[in-house]
Write a protein that holds these residues in place. Structure first.
Motif, PDB file in Angstrom:
ATOM      1  N   HIS A 103       0.821  -1.215   0.000  1.00  0.00           N
ATOM      2  CA  HIS A 103       0.000   0.000   0.000  1.00  0.00           C
ATOM      3  C   HIS A 103       0.854   1.264   0.000  1.00  0.00           C
ATOM      4  O   HIS A 103       0.466   2.280  -0.584  1.00  0.00           O
ATOM      5  CB  HIS A 103      -0.923   0.002   1.227  1.00  0.00           C
ATOM      6  N   LEU A 104       2.015   1.212   0.644  1.00  0.00           N
ATOM      7  CA  LEU A 104       2.835   2.404   0.813  1.00  0.00           C
ATOM      8  C   LEU A 104       3.812   2.650  -0.334  1.00  0.00           C
ATOM      9  O   LEU A 104       4.125   3.804  -0.647  1.00  0.00           O
ATOM     10  CB  LEU A 104       3.626   2.313   2.125  1.00  0.00           C
ATOM     11  N   TYR A 105       4.306   1.559  -0.958  1.00  0.00           N
ATOM     12  CA  TYR A 105       5.425   1.698  -1.881  1.00  0.00           C
ATOM     13  C   TYR A 105       5.147   1.003  -3.210  1.00  0.00           C
ATOM     14  O   TYR A 105       4.252   0.157  -3.323  1.00  0.00           O
ATOM     15  CB  TYR A 105       6.709   1.127  -1.271  1.00  0.00           C
ATOM     16  N   GLU A 106       5.949   1.378  -4.203  1.00  0.00           N
ATOM     17  CA  GLU A 106       5.890   0.756  -5.521  1.00  0.00           C
ATOM     18  C   GLU A 106       7.120  -0.141  -5.704  1.00  0.00           C
ATOM     19  O   GLU A 106       8.221   0.206  -5.276  1.00  0.00           O
ATOM     20  CB  GLU A 106       5.872   1.818  -6.626  1.00  0.00           C
ATOM     21  N   TYR A 107       6.914  -1.278  -6.365  1.00  0.00           N
ATOM     22  CA  TYR A 107       8.001  -2.219  -6.639  1.00  0.00           C
ATOM     23  C   TYR A 107       7.951  -2.615  -8.105  1.00  0.00           C
ATOM     24  O   TYR A 107       6.879  -2.610  -8.730  1.00  0.00           O
ATOM     25  CB  TYR A 107       7.872  -3.469  -5.757  1.00  0.00           C
ATOM     26  N   VAL A 108       9.109  -2.989  -8.662  1.00  0.00           N
ATOM     27  CA  VAL A 108       9.098  -3.504 -10.033  1.00  0.00           C
ATOM     28  C   VAL A 108       8.726  -4.982 -10.046  1.00  0.00           C
ATOM     29  O   VAL A 108       8.200  -5.487 -11.041  1.00  0.00           O
ATOM     30  CB  VAL A 108      10.446  -3.304 -10.745  1.00  0.00           C
ATOM     31  N   CYS A 109       9.001  -5.670  -8.937  1.00  0.00           N
ATOM     32  CA  CYS A 109       8.700  -7.099  -8.879  1.00  0.00           C
ATOM     33  C   CYS A 109       8.486  -7.509  -7.429  1.00  0.00           C
ATOM     34  O   CYS A 109       9.147  -6.995  -6.524  1.00  0.00           O
ATOM     35  CB  CYS A 109       9.846  -7.918  -9.489  1.00  0.00           C
ATOM     36  N   ILE A 110       7.537  -8.434  -7.210  1.00  0.00           N
ATOM     37  CA  ILE A 110       7.285  -9.006  -5.892  1.00  0.00           C
ATOM     38  C   ILE A 110       7.539 -10.505  -5.971  1.00  0.00           C
ATOM     39  O   ILE A 110       6.970 -11.195  -6.821  1.00  0.00           O
ATOM     40  CB  ILE A 110       5.844  -8.747  -5.428  1.00  0.00           C
TER      41      ILE A 110
END
Length: 225
Positions: A41-48
Motif C-alpha cells: 500500500h505504501l510503496y511501488e516495486y518492479v517485482c514481488i
C-alpha cells in the motif's frame, strides 16, 4: 530497481535479498501477510517475490489485492507446492511466473530481470535513445560505442528516468526508488540533487543532450521526443 520479497522463512528471505542486492537490486522483506500488504500500500516495486503460504494470510489473497488495486508490479510465486493445480491457480490469480522450492538463486534473479524487461521495456535487453545505448543485462551505458561509467545509483536513476520518460517524477518517488522504505525522505534531497547533478554532468560531457529537465515545484522530467 526495487523488489519486495514476501517469505516467512527468514533464512530463505535473507539469502534471496543478499543475492539480489549483489545483482544490484534494492530488496525489501516482508515476513507475513499484514506486513506485505502494508508495504504494497505504501510503496511501488518492479517485482514481488511471493510465497503462497504466509502467517496470517495467503499469497493468493495478496495477488487478488494487487489486482483489485490495479498495481503494476510483476509477481513471481515461490512455493514448495509443485502440483500443476497450484501453478495454474497462481498464474490465473495474476502471477507472472512460478518457481518451485528449492531453486537456484541465479535462476530467480534471471526471472526477475526477465519480468522487468517485459513489463517496463517490452522485453528488450537494450534501450536506445538517440546515440545512447543502455544494456539492461550488463548494466552499462554507451554513447557512440564509448562507455560512460556510472555508479550503481546513477545507473538506477537513469533507468528510472527512462522508464518514466516524458513524465514528471517527484523527488519523493526518486528517493523511494533508490533507497526504499529505509531512507528518511526529509533528509534525502541533498543526495538526490548530488546524484542527478553527477548523472547530468556525465551525459553532457560524453556529448549527450541534456535530457533531464527540472520542473520547478514538482520534480524532474526525462524529456525525449
Amino acid at each position: 530497481m526495487k523488489v519486495l520479497v514476501v517469505e516467512d522463512e527468514r533464512d530463505i528471505s535473507d539469502s534471496i535479498c543478499q543475492y539480489l542486492a549483489n545483482e544490484e537490486f534494492l530488496c525489501e522483506a516482508a515476513y507475513d501477510y499484514h506486513s506485505a500488504m502494508e508495504k504494497i500500500h505504501l510503496y511501488e516495486y518492479v517485482c514481488i517475490i511471493l510465497d503462497i503460504t504466509l502467517p496470517n494470510g495467503s499469497g493468493l489473497d495478496i495477488l487478488k489485492q494487487l489486482k483489485d488495486m490495479q498495481k503494476a508490479e510483476g509477481v513471481i510465486i515461490i512455493s514448495a507446492r509443485n502440483s500443476l493445480d497450484d501453478k495454474i491457480a497462481g498464474l490465473k490469480s495474476g502471477a507472472d511466473d512460478y518457481l518451485v522450492k528449492p531453486f537456484h538463486l541465479p535462476e530467480l534473479s534471471a526471472r526477475v530481470a526477465a519480468i522487468i524487461r517485459r513489463r517496463l521495456f517490452e522485453g528488450k535487453n537494450y534501450i536506445t535513445l538517440d546515440k545512447l545505448v543502455l544494456d539492461i543485462f550488463k548494466k552499462t551505458l554507451k554513447l557512440d560505442d564509448i562507455d560512460i561509467p556510472l555508479t550503481r545509483k546513477e545507473y538506477e536513476l537513469l533507468l528510472y528516468f527512462i522508464s518514466n520518460k516524458n513524465k514528471v517524477v517527484t523527488k519523493e518517488s526518486i528517493v523511494e526508488h533508490l533507497w526504499g522504505s529505509e531512507m528518511d525522505l526529509a533528509d534525502s534531497y541533498n543526495f538526490i540533487y548530488s546524484h542527478i547533478k553527477n548523472l547530468r554532468k556525465k551525459l553532457i560531457q560524453a556529448g549527450s543532450p541534456d535530457y533531464i529537465k527540472v520542473v520547478y515545484g514538482m520534480g524532474y522530467k526525462f524529456s525525449i521526443h
